[in-house]
Scaffold this motif. Structure first.
Motif, PDB file in Angstrom:
ATOM      1  N   ILE A 217      -9.115-103.407  -2.229  1.00  0.00           N
ATOM      2  CA  ILE A 217      -9.720-102.003  -2.046  1.00  0.00           C
ATOM      3  C   ILE A 217      -9.511-100.880  -3.171  1.00  0.00           C
ATOM      4  O   ILE A 217      -8.303-100.829  -3.568  1.00  0.00           O
ATOM      5  N   VAL A 218     -10.480-100.015  -3.100  1.00  0.00           N
ATOM      6  CA  VAL A 218     -10.233 -98.927  -4.210  1.00  0.00           C
ATOM      7  C   VAL A 218      -9.711 -97.561  -3.302  1.00  0.00           C
ATOM      8  O   VAL A 218     -10.780 -97.536  -2.311  1.00  0.00           O
ATOM      9  N   ARG A 219      -8.888 -97.016  -3.692  1.00  0.00           N
ATOM     10  CA  ARG A 219      -8.613 -95.767  -2.805  1.00  0.00           C
ATOM     11  C   ARG A 219      -8.712 -94.898  -3.823  1.00  0.00           C
ATOM     12  O   ARG A 219      -7.995 -94.834  -5.054  1.00  0.00           O
ATOM     13  N   ALA A 220      -9.293 -93.559  -3.601  1.00  0.00           N
ATOM     14  CA  ALA A 220      -8.950 -92.330  -4.059  1.00  0.00           C
ATOM     15  C   ALA A 220      -8.494 -91.096  -3.657  1.00  0.00           C
ATOM     16  O   ALA A 220      -8.882 -90.988  -2.526  1.00  0.00           O
ATOM     17  N   ASN A 221      -7.328 -90.771  -4.041  1.00  0.00           N
ATOM     18  CA  ASN A 221      -6.547 -89.610  -3.323  1.00  0.00           C
ATOM     19  C   ASN A 221      -6.088 -90.093  -1.993  1.00  0.00           C
ATOM     20  O   ASN A 221      -6.373 -89.161  -1.151  1.00  0.00           O
ATOM     21  N   ALA A 222      -5.612 -91.610  -1.823  1.00  0.00           N
ATOM     22  CA  ALA A 222      -5.203 -92.091  -0.672  1.00  0.00           C
ATOM     23  C   ALA A 222      -6.427 -92.404   0.327  1.00  0.00           C
ATOM     24  O   ALA A 222      -6.158 -92.789   1.551  1.00  0.00           O
TER      25      ALA A 222
ATOM     26  N   THR B 190     -10.006 -94.399   1.348  1.00  0.00           N
ATOM     27  CA  THR B 190     -10.821 -95.697   1.107  1.00  0.00           C
ATOM     28  C   THR B 190     -12.227 -95.211   0.352  1.00  0.00           C
ATOM     29  O   THR B 190     -12.840 -94.610   1.126  1.00  0.00           O
ATOM     30  N   ALA B 191     -12.160 -95.682  -0.809  1.00  0.00           N
ATOM     31  CA  ALA B 191     -13.479 -95.402  -1.430  1.00  0.00           C
ATOM     32  C   ALA B 191     -14.390 -96.302  -1.554  1.00  0.00           C
ATOM     33  O   ALA B 191     -15.877 -96.302  -1.542  1.00  0.00           O
ATOM     34  N   GLY B 192     -14.056 -97.683  -1.653  1.00  0.00           N
ATOM     35  CA  GLY B 192     -14.796 -98.826  -1.837  1.00  0.00           C
ATOM     36  C   GLY B 192     -14.041-100.009  -1.960  1.00  0.00           C
ATOM     37  O   GLY B 192     -12.836-100.346  -1.725  1.00  0.00           O
ATOM     38  N   PHE B 193     -14.354-101.054  -2.728  1.00  0.00           N
ATOM     39  CA  PHE B 193     -13.811-102.252  -3.133  1.00  0.00           C
ATOM     40  C   PHE B 193     -14.258-102.706  -4.508  1.00  0.00           C
ATOM     41  O   PHE B 193     -15.550-102.720  -4.947  1.00  0.00           O
TER      42      PHE B 193
ATOM     43  N   ILE C  87     -18.194-103.877  -8.188  1.00  0.00           N
ATOM     44  CA  ILE C  87     -17.690-102.775  -7.456  1.00  0.00           C
ATOM     45  C   ILE C  87     -18.703-102.331  -6.370  1.00  0.00           C
ATOM     46  O   ILE C  87     -20.049-102.393  -6.623  1.00  0.00           O
ATOM     47  N   ALA C  88     -18.394-101.665  -5.293  1.00  0.00           N
ATOM     48  CA  ALA C  88     -19.181-101.126  -4.334  1.00  0.00           C
ATOM     49  C   ALA C  88     -18.560-100.012  -3.691  1.00  0.00           C
ATOM     50  O   ALA C  88     -17.509-100.048  -3.260  1.00  0.00           O
ATOM     51  N   LEU C  89     -18.870 -98.867  -3.926  1.00  0.00           N
ATOM     52  CA  LEU C  89     -18.212 -97.441  -3.621  1.00  0.00           C
ATOM     53  C   LEU C  89     -19.196 -96.947  -2.388  1.00  0.00           C
ATOM     54  O   LEU C  89     -20.544 -97.032  -2.614  1.00  0.00           O
TER      55      LEU C  89
END
Length: 190
Positions: A57-62, A64-67, A86-88
């Motif tokens: 998982i991609v988290r931006a500033n806590a 969930t933004a994508g993976f 990547i998928a945001l």
């Protein structure tokens, strides 16, 4: 921007389900409706940390933004490489999250696996992703003609790669978090 990669949790499954059933959410990669329960089954099987393909998982500033994902490949059946993607979610695109996440994933895979090559492909018309890959230290290798079937026709792709000894970009305030996993899905010794 604080960007973090972490293992998938049960609370993240909604993200994969959305990408399976919402046309256009994934952008140019929409390939039709998919089984929305497949992510639940995959999570139960291995938490998306498999030997040949995995997701974080991609988290931006806590948030969930994508993976990000990676899967193994080989040109000669002896030497393996990783192919990443990547998928945001749309609201997180264009904010510098994608290149950071891909650069972090690449650094992580070079640190924890013995591959020499990591590659990524994108659509010729996806200029934002091309810039993102270049900022993440990838180089354009060329065009793969007729490599995918999308929107009723065969289309080309641009192939990028980064080798283990290529220069890495400065990542700043970014990290990969989590315990009890490794990038190829094997449990770590406690």
């Amino acid at each position: 921007m604080d960007v973090v990669l972490s293992p998938v949790t049960e609370d993240d499954l909604w993200l994969f389900q959305r990408f399976a059933v919402e046309p256009g959410l994934i952008g140019l990669d929409w390939g039709g409706f998919r089984d929305a329960q497949a992510p639940v089954r995959r999570f139960a099987e291995d938490g998306f940390l498999g030997k040949d393909d995995s997701r974080l998982i991609v988290r931006a500033n806590a948030e969930t933004a994508g993976f990000v994902m990676w899967r193994s490949g080989s040109f000669d059946h002896l030497t393996t490489y990783w192919e990443i993607g990547i998928a945001l979610l749309p609201e997180y695109r264009g904010r510098g999250i994608g290149w950071r996440a891909q650069a972090m994933l690449t650094a992580y895979l070079f640190e924890h696996t013995p591959v020499y090559r990591i590659q990524a492909a994108t659509h010729p018309e996806n200029l934002a992703e091309q810039k993102s890959l270049e900022k993440a230290g990838f180089r354009l290798e060329g065009v793969i003609r007729g490599s995918e079937f999308r929107a009723g026709q065969f289309r080309d792709a641009h192939l990028y790669s980064r080798l283990r000894d290529d220069p890495a970009p400065e990542l700043g305030n970014s990290s990969v978090t989590g315990t009890g996993f490794d990038p190829v899905g094997e449990p770590l010794a406690e």
